[in-house]
Scaffold this active site. Structure first.
Site, PDB file in Angstrom:
ATOM      1  N   CYS A 365       0.518  -1.301   0.065  1.00  0.00           N
ATOM      2  CA  CYS A 365      -0.007   0.216  -0.206  1.00  0.00           C
ATOM      3  C   CYS A 365       0.608   0.950  -0.038  1.00  0.00           C
ATOM      4  CB  CYS A 365      -0.649   0.017   1.098  1.00  0.00           C
ATOM      5  SG  CYS A 365      -1.918   1.698   1.429  1.00  0.00           S
ATOM      6  N   CYS A 368      -0.496   3.864   2.204  1.00  0.00           N
ATOM      7  CA  CYS A 368      -0.319   3.776   3.494  1.00  0.00           C
ATOM      8  C   CYS A 368       1.593   4.273   4.184  1.00  0.00           C
ATOM      9  CB  CYS A 368      -0.588   2.878   4.162  1.00  0.00           C
ATOM     10  SG  CYS A 368      -2.254   1.910   3.487  1.00  0.00           S
ATOM     11  N   ASP A 369       2.436   3.343   2.804  1.00  0.00           N
ATOM     12  CA  ASP A 369       2.970   4.046   3.882  1.00  0.00           C
ATOM     13  C   ASP A 369       4.578   4.369   3.143  1.00  0.00           C
ATOM     14  OD1 ASP A 369       2.087   1.511   5.271  1.00  0.00           O
ATOM     15  OD2 ASP A 369       2.641   0.102   4.427  1.00  0.00           O
TER      16      ASP A 369
END
Ligand SMILES: Cc1cc2nc3c(=O)[nH]c(=O)nc-3n(C[C@H](O)[C@H](O)[C@H](O)COP(=O)(O)OP(=O)(O)OC[C@H]3O[C@@H](n4cnc5c(N)ncnc54)[C@H](O)[C@@H]3O)c2cc1C
Length: 554
Positions: A365, A368-369
């Site tokens: 992701c 997200c990261d």
């Protein structure tokens, strides 16, 4: 004549005012004030200090019940509470031991608002089962939750941790750590994906968990994956249980309720499904360009006007019959029909080291990261729309990204490929990742040229995997639903499966995987279910798929 920008500006302002109005209403009803201390140091993370200050001041402006005090890191209050980093938010220290290292911006604003309500109402919304689990804890737990403002999964886990800290202030303390503000701490704990939860310095959970699973992990001090509700779990009656809160499920919820059915949507992860982590959507009719999460918010708001949504709740078992019994990790439903809108989940690469280093440099992701890798070097593996979109997203946040693809050409849309080229993102064609290496974190990858057999090592800090999605059919298989040879749910033109009363919609059915198509299938399935349920001629013994409706009188 109005300029094109004006109506959009007006709309944004109107939405802001509406959101402020709702918050005001929410806060005004709180019986107690919610107090927060903000600690800052001018020389440390000034943009984040400013962002934290702005968010808190907006909330105070919305309602004076939100009480803010700001102190310098040199102030005696900072010494008293042992605050060392800037910005730090300390939630009312007389009520709980919870602090936030960073600025509550982006996705994390939601977490802050929920925390303020916990303070203002002096209660958590925890289920009885969660409370029972927390009561079993007899020794101190110090929780660290690593989050990022761009991660849609993070608020769920941060709120779980806040609930635990608010419920058991005698034994549970909490630090919510923003990885963008505290990259050194993230590095120290090897927290290279978010959310990650440590208790007493031990990793106890990766990714978002339903509430009871979080509490069980905290109690047992290791990650729990299954939570069986007690036999006296709440039971609700409804006409339709929709499993999955992606575009198919949310749309089905709207259509079912508008047809007059009582419908509930159960979502185990993040509402919005795959779109929640999609950086930008440019092909949803009526909206030229929108962030995936923004589109989810619009859809969820719409669906909530019609259906009840149970977020953070997983459907564990479905027993066909009349009624059909649906068991989640929190309650049971008696229902007349079930719609499986379980979508798809990312595919693993299968390279050596991938599973071991997942969350420690291997990520699925970028939304997200990605921020953890700003200024660092990563590869993204894949050659379709998702891989290209995510590569562009990473480049946009200053990540040095190389695309690695096993074929000799990309399968992405032309305009995405052009953006890739204009951003000078290097591509390694005919290249496969054989191994991802590193002790605690990703250090390098072993790449192999599938034309020449030549192998080489490339030093990288991260590996993003974007090689496609597999249908999420675990529940369907357990239930005995028939699948196609490709592994999708087999269904007829009215979305019926081979099991009476069980239907499917969206990516889990196969075919083109697009938001508008999933939404279309969701609406079509809901209408078909409505017609089936009201049709007095629909014989109960009809097995479903491919069969003609049999008149009961015949
Ligand atoms: C990176 C990326 C970019 C994309 N970009 C675009 C784009 O720009 N435009 C476009 O049109 N499409 C895009 N897509 C595709 C689009 O997102 C999907 O086609 C669409 O989301 C499918 O919707 P769905 O509701 O069928 O499934 P999903 O979105 O997968 O939702 C299914 C939901 O069901 C939940 N669930 C599964 N099992 C259970 C259970 N047992 N209990 C409770 N809940 C459960 C899951 O948690 C999930 O939230 C993109 C996809 C990805 C991954």
């Amino acid at each position: 004549m109005a300029k094109t920008g004006e109506p959009q500006g007006d709309t944004a302002r109107a939405m802001e005012e509406k959101a402020e109005g709702r918050l005001r209403e929410l806060f005004e009803k709180m019986p107690y004030p919610a107090s927060i201390f903000l600690f800052t140091d001018e020389g440390q993370n000034e943009p984040f200090n400013q962002a934290a200050r702005e968010v808190l001041h907006i909330l105070h402006r919305v309602s004076p019940k939100i009480q803010i005090k700001e102190y310098d890191l040199g102030h005696e209050q900072a010494r008293k509470w042992k605050i060392q980093s800037s910005p730090t938010l300390l939630f009312d220290p007389d009520r709980c031991k919870a602090r936030w290292l960073g600025a509550p911006i982006g996705e994390e604003t939601k977490t802050l608002i929920i925390a303020l309500q916990m303070l203002g109402y002096r209660t958590t919304g925890l289920s009885e089962d969660s409370r029972k689990i927390l009561k079993k804890i007899t020794s101190p737990r110090h929780i660290k939750v690593f989050v990022s403002p761009t991660c849609p999964y993070c608020p769920q886990q941060a709120v779980n941790a806040l609930n635990a800290a608010f419920e058991r202030p005698d034994l549970i303390s909490l630090e919510i750590i923003d990885i963008q503000v505290n990259p050194d701490l993230a590095q120290k704990y090897g927290a290279q994906s978010v959310p990650q939860v440590f208790a007493n310095e031990k990793l106890i959970a990766m990714g978002a968990q339903p509430e009871e699973l979080f509490m069980s992990s905290l109690e047992k001090m290791e990650e729990q994956r299954i939570y069986i509700p007690e036999s006296d779990a709440a039971e609700l009656e409804t006409d339709l249980v929709i499993v999955g809160g992606g575009p198919a499920g949310l749309t089905a919820g709207i259509y079912a309720a508008r047809s007059g059915l009582k419908a509930v949507i159960v979502e185990k992860g993040v509402l919005g499904g795959q779109i929640a982590t999609t950086p930008v959507v440019e092909n949803y009719p009526g909206i030229t360009q929108v962030g995936g999460k923004a589109l989810v918010d619009i859809m969820v708001e719409h669906a909530l006007q019609y259906s009840t949504i149970f977020p953070g709740e997983e459907v564990m078992e479905i027993q066909p019959g009349d009624p059909i019994l649906v068991t989640t990790n929190r309650r049971r439903f008696k229902t007349r029909a079930v719609l499986l809108a379980t979508g798809a989940r990312y595919r693993n690469l299968g390279a050596l080291g991938e599973a071991r280093l997942s969350g420690h440099g291997v990520s699925y992701c970028s939304t997200c990261d990605g921020p953890l890798f700003s200024g660092k070097k990563v590869i993204i593996v894949g050659g379709g729309d998702s891989a290209v979109t995510e590569a562009l997203n990473l480049r946009n946040i200053n990540v040095d990204v190389t695309l690695v693809h096993r074929r000799d050409g990309l399968r992405a849309q032309e305009h995405l490929i052009k953006s890739l080229q204009s951003n000078n993102i290097p591509i390694l064609f005919n290249t496969e990742v054989e191994e991802i290496r590193g002790e605690q974190q990703v250090k390098d990858v072993l790449l192999s040229d599938n034309q020449t057999g030549h192998k080489r090592t490339m030093k990288v800090d991260g590996v993003f995997v974007a090689i496609g999605y597999d249908p999420e059919v675990g529940l369907a298989k357990k239930l005995g639903v028939e699948l196609t040879p490709d592994g999708y749910i087999k269904h007829d033109s009215r979305h019926r499966t081979n099991i009476h009363g069980i239907y499917a919609a969206g990516d889990v059915e196969g075919g083109y995987k697009q938001i508008v198509i999933a939404a279309g299938k969701g609406s079509e399935a809901a209408l078909a279910i409505f017609e089936d349920l009201i049709n007095p001629y629909w014989k109960k013994s009809v097995k479903g798929m491919g069969e003609e409706l049999i008149a009961e009188s015949s």
